[in-house]
Scaffold this motif. Sequence first.
Motif, PDB file in Angstrom:
ATOM      1  N   UNK A   1      -0.202  13.056  -3.891  1.00  0.00           N
ATOM      2  CA  UNK A   1       0.250  12.888  -2.517  1.00  0.00           C
ATOM      3  C   UNK A   1       1.523  12.051  -2.449  1.00  0.00           C
ATOM      4  N   UNK A   2       1.591  10.994  -3.247  1.00  0.00           N
ATOM      5  CA  UNK A   2       2.800  10.163  -3.224  1.00  0.00           C
ATOM      6  C   UNK A   2       4.021  10.979  -3.627  1.00  0.00           C
TER       7      UNK A   2
ATOM      8  N   UNK B   1      -3.057   5.013  -0.302  1.00  0.00           N
ATOM      9  CA  UNK B   1      -4.495   4.818  -0.117  1.00  0.00           C
ATOM     10  C   UNK B   1      -4.798   4.221   1.253  1.00  0.00           C
ATOM     11  N   UNK B   2      -3.966   3.294   1.705  1.00  0.00           N
ATOM     12  CA  UNK B   2      -4.155   2.712   3.038  1.00  0.00           C
ATOM     13  C   UNK B   2      -4.047   3.795   4.104  1.00  0.00           C
ATOM     14  N   UNK B   3      -3.072   4.678   3.941  1.00  0.00           N
ATOM     15  CA  UNK B   3      -2.889   5.780   4.881  1.00  0.00           C
ATOM     16  C   UNK B   3      -4.101   6.712   4.878  1.00  0.00           C
ATOM     17  N   UNK B   4      -4.590   7.034   3.694  1.00  0.00           N
ATOM     18  CA  UNK B   4      -5.771   7.896   3.581  1.00  0.00           C
ATOM     19  C   UNK B   4      -6.989   7.256   4.244  1.00  0.00           C
ATOM     20  N   UNK B   5      -7.160   5.953   4.029  1.00  0.00           N
ATOM     21  CA  UNK B   5      -8.287   5.253   4.646  1.00  0.00           C
ATOM     22  C   UNK B   5      -8.212   5.337   6.165  1.00  0.00           C
TER      23      UNK B   5
ATOM     24  N   UNK C   1     -10.057  13.285  -5.507  1.00  0.00           N
ATOM     25  CA  UNK C   1      -9.089  13.991  -4.678  1.00  0.00           C
ATOM     26  C   UNK C   1      -9.509  13.889  -3.222  1.00  0.00           C
ATOM     27  N   UNK C   2      -8.547  14.133  -2.339  1.00  0.00           N
ATOM     28  CA  UNK C   2      -8.771  14.041  -0.901  1.00  0.00           C
ATOM     29  C   UNK C   2      -8.476  15.396  -0.264  1.00  0.00           C
TER      30      UNK C   2
END
Length: 221
Positions: free
Chosen positions: A113-114, A130-134, A158-159
């Motif tokens: 993703x990055x 990761x903060x954005x995903x959370x 994976x997300x």
Amino acid sequence: MPLPLSEIEVRILGALIEKDMTTPEYYPLSLNALVNACNQKSNRNPVAGYDERTAARAIESLREKKLALVLTGRDHRVPKYRHWAWETLGLGPREMAVLCVLMLRGPQSVGELKGRTQRMYDFDDLASVEVCLDHLIERRPEPLVTKLARQPGTREPRYAHLLSGQVRPSEPEAQPAPVQTRAPKETSADRIAKLESDVDELRSEVLELKEQLSDFRKQFE
């Protein structure tokens, strides 16, 4: 927001978001340009082959769900299409970039993703992704992303987006083959396939440029 979205609705919405954030000078898109964006062979998983009639039906459905708009009138030689996700989803650029990649390329790791959001939003590091995903996972009233269980043979979880409801297991995108000391011989079929892909990309860009030029000329008529 009415959910779930169909597979083609997700692809169309993702393509509109991508073009809005990466090539705003060619946005909004005509139906032909939108279909080309959905079907392009790069940055898409899986590669699709939608026609204009199918795309038009999906656009109408997205309009009813307040996720897309059709622009018509004197300023547009043909109808143009834009998304309404900023307003309906209420997300910022970083969340929109992450969601867009998940919509167009399927489940992704934090590292993927990055790297794949850079044209839309340049994250400082993996921790910021990761903060954005959370934030997307904890979103209320409806989460937009889920963290998948780590698959055998993979090092990172994976997300996936939840715009289509429950996530079905899928194969990760094929990774580039390791560098070989001697490159395999390119066949005629390989060269033809590459040329066809390049022509598709160029055709899409030319059509968009022609439409932009026509709209520009109308300002002086």
